[in-house]
Motif scaffolding. Structure first.
Motif, short mmCIF file in Angstrom:
data_model
loop_
_atom_site.label_atom_id
_atom_site.label_comp_id
_atom_site.label_asym_id
_atom_site.label_seq_id
_atom_site.Cartn_x
_atom_site.Cartn_y
_atom_site.Cartn_z
N GLU A 14 14.00 70.21 -0.19
CA GLU A 14 14.09 69.32 0.90
C GLU A 14 15.55 68.65 0.91
N MET A 16 7.55 70.32 -4.65
CA MET A 16 8.74 70.02 -4.13
C MET A 16 9.73 69.28 -4.50
N ARG A 46 10.62 74.49 -3.78
CA ARG A 46 11.02 74.25 -2.70
C ARG A 46 11.92 73.27 -2.69
N LYS A 81 4.99 70.93 3.51
CA LYS A 81 6.23 71.78 4.21
C LYS A 81 7.30 71.01 4.13
N GLY A 82 7.55 69.56 3.72
CA GLY A 82 8.85 69.09 3.77
C GLY A 82 8.69 67.74 4.75
N GLY A 114 16.52 75.35 -6.97
CA GLY A 114 15.46 76.26 -6.31
C GLY A 114 14.65 76.85 -7.46
#
Length: 213
Positions: A137, A108, A135, A195-196, A130
């Motif tokens: 954030e 991430m 991913r 997931k962030g 990206g």
């Protein structure tokens, strides 16, 4: 600084050296604290007729927020198992346009973007990041029009601001959603998941099905 604040500051740090910070857009030359009765106390460059002009354009408390965000977010991420160092980015405005963190453990990339770009430039940067980082954030500065695009895409957007507490600036993360006031919560109350970034408010909205995961 007020006279009382200046007196306390000098009592604690009066023997230290101070410099015009290059990471704030300054010239890197020595500064001296100036104490006044009829004017606002402040730091000033030493008198030197041969000195090059300093081109720092902002002197408000928030002009150093990128440094506070970098320091506080580094400690916060370490508490969540990410031993990483932030990188300051210049996107055409100043030294503190963005603060980036690469999180290899979760594939991430976390960016605090404090000065917005035009949409086309931002979209190009987003696609490039990206492709390289996985991913992304995004956490935007206040008043960033790009936050509205993120709100439309995923039902919420994350914002960042700092507030002065003593000699420090505390970092707050805001959760922006449609039809609600932005909820501001201290960074240290948020979680960094695979997931962030999840604020307490975002966690509650997701649990209630208001915002999709």
């Amino acid at each position: 600084m007020g006279q009382i604040d200046t007196r306390l500051f000098l009592r604690q740090f009066g023997r230290d050296d101070f410099w015009c910070g290059t990471l704030l857009g300054g010239c890197g030359r020595p500064l001296r604290p100036k104490r006044y009765v009829t004017r606002v106390c402040h730091f000033a460059h030493e008198a030197n007729p041969g000195r090059d002009e300093c081109h720092r354009t902002t002197h408000s408390a928030d002009s150093a927020d990128h440094l506070f965000i970098k320091a506080h977010a580094t400690r916060w991420l370490a508490a969540h198992g990410h031993e990483v160092r932030g990188e300051l980015r210049t996107l055409g405005h100043c030294h503190g346009d963005a603060v980036d963190f690469r999180l290899p453990r979760t594939d991430m990339f976390l960016r605090f973007e404090l000065h917005s770009e035009d949409y086309r430039t931002w979209r190009k940067a987003a696609d490039s990041l990206g492709a390289k980082e996985g991913r992304i954030e995004w956490v935007c500065g206040q008043g960033d029009h790009l936050a509205r695009d993120m709100l439309a895409r995923r039902g919420y957007a994350l914002l960042v601001r700092c507030e002065t507490e003593g000699n420090d600036r505390r970092v707050y993360i805001g959760t922006l959603t449609d039809g609600r006031e932005t909820a501001w919560e201290p960074l240290d109350q948020c979680r960094m998941t695979d997931k962030g970034l999840v604020t307490p408010t975002l966690g509650t909205l997701r649990a209630g099905g208001v915002v999709r995961r």
